[in-house]
Each structure stands twice: as structure tokens, then as C-alpha cells.
Design a protein around this motif. Structure first.
Motif, mmCIF file in Angstrom:
data_model
loop_
_atom_site.group_PDB
_atom_site.id
_atom_site.type_symbol
_atom_site.label_atom_id
_atom_site.label_comp_id
_atom_site.label_asym_id
_atom_site.label_seq_id
_atom_site.Cartn_x
_atom_site.Cartn_y
_atom_site.Cartn_z
ATOM 1 N N SER A 106 0.822 -1.227 0.000
ATOM 2 C CA SER A 106 0.000 0.000 0.000
ATOM 3 C C SER A 106 0.851 1.270 0.000
ATOM 4 C CB SER A 106 -0.939 -0.002 1.201
ATOM 5 O OG SER A 106 -0.162 -0.016 2.388
ATOM 6 N N SER A 107 2.172 1.135 0.200
ATOM 7 C CA SER A 107 2.995 2.356 0.270
ATOM 8 C C SER A 107 3.051 3.080 -1.085
ATOM 9 C CB SER A 107 4.406 2.036 0.766
ATOM 10 O OG SER A 107 5.121 1.342 -0.227
ATOM 11 N N THR A 108 2.865 2.353 -2.202
ATOM 12 C CA THR A 108 2.862 3.026 -3.521
ATOM 13 C C THR A 108 1.660 3.959 -3.621
ATOM 14 O OG1 THR A 108 3.863 1.057 -4.495
ATOM 15 C CG2 THR A 108 2.936 2.651 -6.029
ATOM 16 N N LEU A 109 0.485 3.433 -3.273
ATOM 17 C CA LEU A 109 -0.741 4.229 -3.307
ATOM 18 C C LEU A 109 -0.632 5.392 -2.319
ATOM 19 C CD1 LEU A 109 -3.488 4.216 -4.643
ATOM 20 C CD2 LEU A 109 -4.313 2.652 -2.900
ATOM 21 N N GLN A 110 -0.116 5.067 -1.118
ATOM 22 C CA GLN A 110 0.012 6.081 -0.064
ATOM 23 C C GLN A 110 0.940 7.213 -0.504
ATOM 24 O OE1 GLN A 110 -2.104 5.575 2.450
ATOM 25 N NE2 GLN A 110 -1.596 7.699 2.814
ATOM 26 N N LEU A 111 2.011 6.842 -1.224
ATOM 27 C CA LEU A 111 2.985 7.840 -1.688
ATOM 28 C C LEU A 111 2.281 8.937 -2.482
ATOM 29 C CD1 LEU A 111 5.868 8.905 -2.558
ATOM 30 C CD2 LEU A 111 5.766 7.230 -4.410
ATOM 31 N N PHE A 112 1.411 8.540 -3.429
ATOM 32 C CA PHE A 112 0.776 9.540 -4.293
ATOM 33 C C PHE A 112 -0.264 10.365 -3.521
ATOM 34 C CE2 PHE A 112 2.728 6.702 -7.364
ATOM 35 C CZ PHE A 112 3.265 7.603 -8.265
ATOM 36 N N PHE A 113 -1.007 9.721 -2.613
ATOM 37 C CA PHE A 113 -1.953 10.510 -1.805
ATOM 38 C C PHE A 113 -1.202 11.499 -0.904
ATOM 39 C CE2 PHE A 113 -5.261 7.138 -2.633
ATOM 40 C CZ PHE A 113 -6.195 8.006 -3.197
ATOM 41 N N ASP A 114 -0.079 11.048 -0.330
ATOM 42 C CA ASP A 114 0.706 11.956 0.527
ATOM 43 C C ASP A 114 1.267 13.122 -0.284
ATOM 44 O OD1 ASP A 114 0.183 10.389 2.678
ATOM 45 O OD2 ASP A 114 2.144 9.398 2.739
ATOM 46 N N LEU A 115 1.764 12.802 -1.485
ATOM 47 C CA LEU A 115 2.302 13.865 -2.351
ATOM 48 C C LEU A 115 1.233 14.906 -2.648
ATOM 49 C CD1 LEU A 115 4.426 11.844 -4.933
ATOM 50 C CD2 LEU A 115 5.278 13.748 -3.569
ATOM 51 N N TYR A 116 0.013 14.426 -2.947
ATOM 52 C CA TYR A 116 -1.076 15.349 -3.288
ATOM 53 C C TYR A 116 -1.240 16.408 -2.200
ATOM 54 C CZ TYR A 116 -5.713 17.269 -3.953
ATOM 55 O OH TYR A 116 -6.755 18.157 -4.108
ATOM 56 N N HIS A 117 -1.146 15.981 -0.932
ATOM 57 C CA HIS A 117 -1.387 16.926 0.168
ATOM 58 C C HIS A 117 -0.166 17.777 0.497
ATOM 59 C CE1 HIS A 117 -5.387 15.480 1.092
ATOM 60 N NE2 HIS A 117 -4.938 14.252 0.906
ATOM 61 N N SER A 118 1.008 17.410 -0.053
ATOM 62 C CA SER A 118 2.203 18.134 0.410
ATOM 63 C C SER A 118 2.851 19.020 -0.653
ATOM 64 C CB SER A 118 3.245 17.123 0.926
ATOM 65 O OG SER A 118 3.638 16.270 -0.134
ATOM 66 N N ILE A 119 2.337 18.985 -1.892
ATOM 67 C CA ILE A 119 3.018 19.758 -2.934
ATOM 68 C C ILE A 119 2.116 20.881 -3.452
ATOM 69 C CG2 ILE A 119 4.409 17.770 -3.628
ATOM 70 C CD1 ILE A 119 2.640 17.436 -6.044
ATOM 71 N N PRO A 120 2.679 21.866 -4.171
ATOM 72 C CA PRO A 120 1.869 23.000 -4.647
ATOM 73 C C PRO A 120 0.763 22.546 -5.606
ATOM 74 C CG PRO A 120 4.214 23.385 -5.038
ATOM 75 C CD PRO A 120 4.082 21.982 -4.581
ATOM 76 N N PRO A 121 -0.388 23.258 -5.601
ATOM 77 C CA PRO A 121 -1.517 22.893 -6.471
ATOM 78 C C PRO A 121 -1.157 22.872 -7.957
ATOM 79 C CG PRO A 121 -2.191 24.543 -4.881
ATOM 80 C CD PRO A 121 -0.713 24.397 -4.735
ATOM 81 N N SER A 122 -0.065 23.567 -8.338
ATOM 82 C CA SER A 122 0.315 23.562 -9.759
ATOM 83 C C SER A 122 0.818 22.178 -10.188
ATOM 84 C CB SER A 122 1.407 24.600 -10.008
ATOM 85 O OG SER A 122 2.516 24.310 -9.175
ATOM 86 N N LEU A 123 1.310 21.387 -9.211
ATOM 87 C CA LEU A 123 1.838 20.058 -9.565
ATOM 88 C C LEU A 123 0.862 18.935 -9.235
ATOM 89 C CD1 LEU A 123 5.544 20.364 -8.331
ATOM 90 C CD2 LEU A 123 4.737 20.310 -10.680
ATOM 91 N N SER A 124 -0.119 19.215 -8.347
ATOM 92 C CA SER A 124 -0.965 18.091 -7.910
ATOM 93 C C SER A 124 -1.849 17.474 -8.994
ATOM 94 C CB SER A 124 -1.754 18.434 -6.653
ATOM 95 O OG SER A 124 -2.109 19.773 -6.600
ATOM 96 N N PRO A 125 -2.227 18.198 -10.094
ATOM 97 C CA PRO A 125 -2.983 17.482 -11.128
ATOM 98 C C PRO A 125 -2.234 16.258 -11.670
ATOM 99 C CG PRO A 125 -3.091 19.837 -11.535
ATOM 100 C CD PRO A 125 -2.121 19.640 -10.409
ATOM 101 N N LEU A 126 -0.909 16.355 -11.759
ATOM 102 C CA LEU A 126 -0.115 15.209 -12.245
ATOM 103 C C LEU A 126 -0.212 14.035 -11.275
ATOM 104 C CD1 LEU A 126 3.191 16.763 -13.660
ATOM 105 C CD2 LEU A 126 1.763 15.087 -14.820
ATOM 106 N N VAL A 127 -0.241 14.358 -9.964
ATOM 107 C CA VAL A 127 -0.355 13.298 -8.955
ATOM 108 C C VAL A 127 -1.709 12.606 -9.114
ATOM 109 C CG1 VAL A 127 -0.393 12.797 -6.483
ATOM 110 C CG2 VAL A 127 1.071 14.608 -7.347
ATOM 111 N N LEU A 128 -2.761 13.417 -9.285
ATOM 112 C CA LEU A 128 -4.107 12.845 -9.437
ATOM 113 C C LEU A 128 -4.199 12.008 -10.723
ATOM 114 C CD1 LEU A 128 -6.314 15.821 -8.231
ATOM 115 C CD2 LEU A 128 -5.993 13.647 -7.061
ATOM 116 N N SER A 129 -3.525 12.461 -11.794
ATOM 117 C CA SER A 129 -3.521 11.664 -13.042
ATOM 118 C C SER A 129 -2.905 10.292 -12.795
ATOM 119 C CB SER A 129 -2.706 12.359 -14.139
ATOM 120 O OG SER A 129 -3.274 13.583 -14.450
#
Length: 592
Positions: free
Chosen positions: A258-281
Motif C-alpha cells: 500500500s505504500s505506492t498508493l500512499q505515496l501519491f496521496f501523501d504527495l497530493y497533500h504536500s506539494i503546490p496545487p500547480s503540480l498536484s494534477p499530475l499526482v491525481l492523473s
């Protein structure tokens, strides 16, 4: 000799400047012609090297990189293997020793590296596949400065992209052989590398432009890996909803952990909104991993982590005010239902809370109808699929859709009616002018609205009667404004479309006599309105309302009159659809 070289270089530099800068067409055409001759000349290779070594402008470096790309892509008279190895090594050294080149030059050189590697994928030298050591090629970049790191990651990203895309000059069978060999030998290592580097850079200083750039390239790399055409079917982008990501079985470990999935959810909450669309993709792709990668218990665990991540985003929705984040998040919600069954969703521990949050998010989205209309498609798609699953769900856990679906239906209907006044007042673009979009939304609503149909019907009757009465009063009044009449016509147009849609939705569900009677109440109202508008056609007609009527009749004919009518289609007195229709037509009109 050296004087000749200096003159040649100067001449090439002028041609490059003319090609990329001049606004005069004839000068540019002459430059293009001269440069085509340059590409075809026997000593093009050495001249390109000369331009890269000694050229004084970024344009000459760009020209050299593009010419070399053409040379290595030639199908007739291809370059010998040794020469291509030399070019590959030269490009890597050039990039390593000049990390601050103009972006477009770096990009063109990386593209050149990717092209050589792809086309030489099956080339051997002393039993060694010389072009396959891609991770070794970039390791030296990854161990250096941030600029070097960005170059290394971009090389892998561009290569993955290049290998994933067929080109017109080489046969499709060759492309598929290269792509599947790359998938089996290198892609998982590249994806794992991207995840490991993402774990490391989570704590970067993102105010630093370089580190921000590195994170962006890493996310692009992860996305290119997850977006790879694993089985060579290349479904076109428009069938987005049906997408399953055919992850190879050898990747199981990355998704069971589950750490792979967790990595992307954690990134979403910790990086600027300009980069988070890529995380969501990336999360959209991960949520769409083929079901058969897991056994039932593993899938339930994976889904549980996925739903937890979605819940956390809905509880902290600040970043969703960015349209790109919002769009990707709507796609992620749609994938929850396209890849998992309602029976699996209701078993997730937090399901009641999550479905409530999703319903609130949907209702709010629908109320702000002017914001991101293309994203709403995904939310309606989610609710359409949820509603369609209700009759089949075997799980004992409550799905709670009888509570939330009517809220979604109501939000859609009331928001479309409220939009009419604002569109007319502010001269905005009318969604009714986009027939394709309206039809798509109505198709989705037709299923959603049939869930708890009596609530849908009661709401439509109430809203229709209000608008029709106001409209009739306005027509009879001597001092009414055309604006007020236009507003009621717009509201009635939406209501006629929606009534047609929900009647058409009857095919999706086993219908009862009570529901057929409700259909009758709605049909009767539309027919009475038609009598009124027909009597006014000589003075004034409303084209949009007429089109809505046609759409309504198409649905009515399909359900109650056409040759395909199900035999069970009876109204409450047991007559067939055609009789229902006749009874409505002969019913006394009375007041609307």
C-alpha cells in the motif's frame, strides 16, 4: 582547412538564425532549402558535431540535434551501428557537461537519445544489446546536481513516451516488438526508480525552482510509466470511462504494497496545487489497475486504501479550487465505480461517510454549473453507474443511495433551471446550444432520476406546474416583459428535455404500474404545454423549446409506442402504450 571550417560554421549560423527568427517568408524558404541540402550532404554528421562543439547560438545546437534525429531515423541507407553508438555516447556526454543549455536544445537532444535507443533496441554488438542499458545511462545524472537530475529523469520519461508511440516511418509490428520488449525488460525498473526518487524528494524545498522542476519531471515519468500501452491496444482517448490499466503480473508487488498508493496521496497533500494534477492523473491510472491483478481479499484491501485516500481529499478540499485538480479528481471518482462493484464499495469500512462526502461534493459541483462543465460528466457517470447497480447489489451492507441519489437529481434539475435567468441576464453562452453535451448529460440523468423515481417525479411535477402557470399568466398579461417570458420558456425547455430523459430511463429498470402512472402525469403536462405553444406559433415560436419537444417525443415513442415496446409496458389501467398516448391526447386540457 580550419579557415574553410570557420566560414562554413559562420554560414550555417546565419542560416539557422534565418530559419528560426526571420519573419520574411522568402528568406526563410531559402534557408530551409539550404539546410535540406545540408542534411543530405555526405559530411552532415561531422558538420552537426562541428555545430554542437563550436556553434555560438542555441539555434545552431537545435539544428544539429534535429538533423541528427533525421539521420538516425532514416530507413533507407541507415547509419552503421558504431556510428549510432558514438552519437548516443556523444549526446549523453554533451548533456552531462552542459546542464544549462537552452530548454529547447536539451529537449531536442533528449529526443535524439530516445529515438536512437528505440530504433536500436534489438541491435547487438558482441552479444550485448548495446542500447538497452538505459538506467545505467542515466545513473550518472541522478547522482549529480539538481539540473543533472532533471536531465536524467527527463531522458527516462521521454524514452518511455517515445517507445509507447508508434511512428509512421516504421511498421507497426516492429513498434509492438520494441514496446513489449521494453515493457518486459525495463519499464518496471523505471517505474520503481521514479517512486523511490519521489519518496526522496517529498521533503524538497519547493520554493526552489530547480527542485520544483525535478518533482514535475518525476511525476511526468511516473505518469508515462502508468500510461504505457501495456498490451498494444491503444484505446482512443475518448473512451476514457472504460479504461482498465493492464498492469503486467510482474508488477503485482508494487500494488500489493500500500505504500505506492500512499505515496501519491501523501504527495497530493504536500506539494503546490500547480503540480498536484499530475499526482491525481497517476492516481486515476492506479485506481484503474485491472481487477485480475488481485485476488478478492487483496482487491478489497487495495480498494479500502483507495477510498481512504479519496475521503482525505474530500475532507481537505482546498486544492480542488484549481480547475485541473478538480477535473482529475472527478475522473478519479468515476474510476471508483467503473473498476469496482457497488457490492465491493459498500463493504469498505468508511463507505457511509465517503458516499455522503461524494454526494455533497457532487451537489455543490452541480450548483456551480458554470465551473468546469467538462468535469461534471465524470460525476454524473459515477452516479449513473451507482444507480444502475442498485437492483443487482447482493451485499447486506446498506448502500444508502436511496438517500443520496435524489439529492443529486434535485441538484442537477434545479441548477439547470436557475442557470436560465443568469445566462439571459449576463449574456453568457447557453449550455442548451451544445446539443451533444446536453444529450450526454440527459442520458446519464435518465438512469439517476429513475432511482427513487417517485421523488424525481414529484419534483418535476412541482417545478413544471410553477413554470407553466407563470408562463401562462405572462402570456395573458398585457404588460409582461419579454425577458420574463424568455426565462419561463428556458426553464420549460430544460424541464421538457429532462422529462423526456427520465421517461427514456424506464428501459434501465423493471417498471411498475405506479411508475407508469407517474410517467403519465409527466407526459400529460408536456402535451398540454405543446397545445399552448402550438396555438402561439403564428405570433411567436421558441426554437429551443420546440427542439426539446422533439427530443421528448423521441423518448416517449421509444418507450410507449414504438415496435420495440416491452409487452409489460402498461399504464395503471392495463392499456398498452399506444392507448395511454391516445388517452392523454383526448384528456380535457383545462388549465396547465
Amino acid at each position: 582547412e580550419s579557415l574553410h571550417m570557420i566560414q562554413l560554421l559562420a554560414q550555417l549560423e546565419i542560416l539557422c538564425k534565418q530559419l528560426y527568427e526571420t519573419t520574411d517568408t522568402s528568406t526563410r524558404l531559402q534557408a530551409e532549402k539550404a539546410l535540406v541540402e545540408f542534411t543530405n550532404s555526405p559530411d552532415c554528421l561531422s558538420r552537426c558535431q562541428l555545430l554542437l562543439e563550436r556553434g555560438s547560438s542555441s539555434y545552431s545546437q537545435l539544428l544539429a540535434a534535429t538533423c541528427l534525429s533525421k539521420l538516425v531515423s532514416r530507413t533507407s541507407n541507415p547509419l552503421p551501428l558504431e556510428q549510432r553508438i558514438d552519437i548516443r555516447n556523444y549526446v549523453l556526454n554533451y548533456l552531462a557537461t552542459r546542464p544549462k543549455l537552452a530548454t529547447f536544445v536539451t529537449q531536442a537532444l533528449i529526443q535524439l537519445y530516445a529515438r536512437i535507443t528505440k530504433l536500436g533496441w534489438f541491435d547487438c554488438q558482441k552479444e550485448d544489446y548495446v542500447f538497452r542499458n538505459v538506467i545505467v545511462d542515466v545513473t550518472r545524472f541522478l547522482q549529480d546536481s539538481v539540473e543533472h537530475c532533471i536531465i536524467g529523469v527527463t531522458i527516462l520519461s521521454q524514452l518511455t513516451n517515445e517507445i509507447n508511440q508508434a511512428d509512421t516511418t516504421h511498421p507497426l509490428t516492429k513498434h509492438r516488438k520494441i514496446a513489449s520488449s521494453f515493457r518486459d525488460s525495463s519499464l518496471f525498473d523505471i517505474f520503481t526508480l521514479s517512486c523511490n526518487l519521489l519518496k526522496q524528494v517529498r521533503n524538497l524545498n519547493l520554493n526552489d525552482e530547480g527542485q520544483h522542476g525535478l518533482l514535475m519531471q518525476l511525476l511526468k515519468l511516473a505518469h508515462n510509466c502508468l500510461n504505457f500501452d501495456f498490451i498494444g491496444t491503444s484505446t482512443d482517448e475518448s473512451s476514457d470511462d472504460l479504461c482498465t490499466v493492464q498492469i503486467p503480473t510482474s508488477w503485482r508487488s508494487a500494488f500489493l504494497d500500500s505504500s505506492t498508493l500512499q505515496l501519491f496521496f501523501d504527495l497530493y497533500h504536500s506539494i503546490p496545487p500547480s503540480l498536484s494534477p499530475l499526482v491525481l492523473s497517476c492516481l486515476v491510472q492506479i485506481a484503474s489497475v485491472r481487477r485480475s491483478l488481485f485476488n478478492n481479499a487483496e482487491r478489497a484491501k487495495f480498494l479500502s486504501h483507495l477510498v481512504d485516500g479519496v475521503k482525505r481529499i474530500l475532507e481537505n478540499p482546498q486544492s480542488l479550487s484549481d480547475p485541473n485538480n478538480y477535473h482529475e479528481f472527478c475522473r478519479l471518482l468515476a474510476r471508483l465505480k467503473s473498476n469496482y462493484q457497488l457490492g465491493e464499495l459498500v463493504k469498505v469500512e468508511n463507505y457511509p461517510e465517503v458516499i455522503r462526502l461524494i454526494a455533497n461534493f457532487t451537489v455543490t459541483s452541480l450548483q456551480h454549473w458554470e465551473f468546469a462543465p467538462n468535469s461534471v460528466h465524470y460525476l454524473l457517470s459515477l452516479w449513473q453507474r451507482l444507480a444502475a447497480s442498485v437492483p443487482y447489489v447482493k451485499a447486506t451492507e446498506p448502500h444508502m443511495l436511496e438517500t443520496f441519489t435524489p439529492e443529486v437529481t434535485k441538484a442537477y434539475i434545479t441548477s439547470r433551471l436557475e442557470s436560465v435567468h443568469i445566462i439571459l441576464r449576463d449574456g453568457l453562452e447557453d449550455p442548451l446550444d451544445d446539443a451533444g453535451l446536453v444529450q450526454q448529460q440527459l442520458d446519464q440523468l435518465s438512469t439517476i432520476g429513475r432511482c427513487e423515481y417517485e421523488k424525481t417525479c414529484a419534483l418535476l411535477v412541482q417545478l413544471f406546474d410553477q413554470s407553466a402557470q407563470s408562463y401562462q399568466e405572462l402570456l395573458q398579461s398585457t404588460n409582461s416583459s419579454t425577458m420574463d417570458a424568455a426565462i419561463q420558456e428556458g426553464r420549460l425547455t430544460w424541464l421538457v428535455y429532462i422529462i423526456g430523459a427520465v421517461i427514456g430511463g424506464r428501459v434501465s429498470f423493471a417498471s411498475t404500474d405506479e411508475q407508469d402512472a407517474m410517467d403519465g402525469e409527466l407526459v400529460c403536462r408536456v402535451l398540454q404545454l405543446m397545445n399552448l405553444t402550438d396555438s402561439r406559433l403564428a405570433q411567436a415560436g421558441n426554437e429551443k423549446l420546440e427542439l426539446a419537444m422533439l427530443s421528448f417525443f423521441e423518448q416517449f415513442r421509444k418507450i410507449y409506442i414504438g415496435d420495440q415496446v416491452q409487452k409489460s409496458s402498461k399504464n395503471s389501467t392495463g392499456h398498452s402504450g399506444a392507448c395511454v398516448f391516445l388517452r392523454f391526447l383526448t384528456r380535457p386540457v383545462g388549465t396547465l
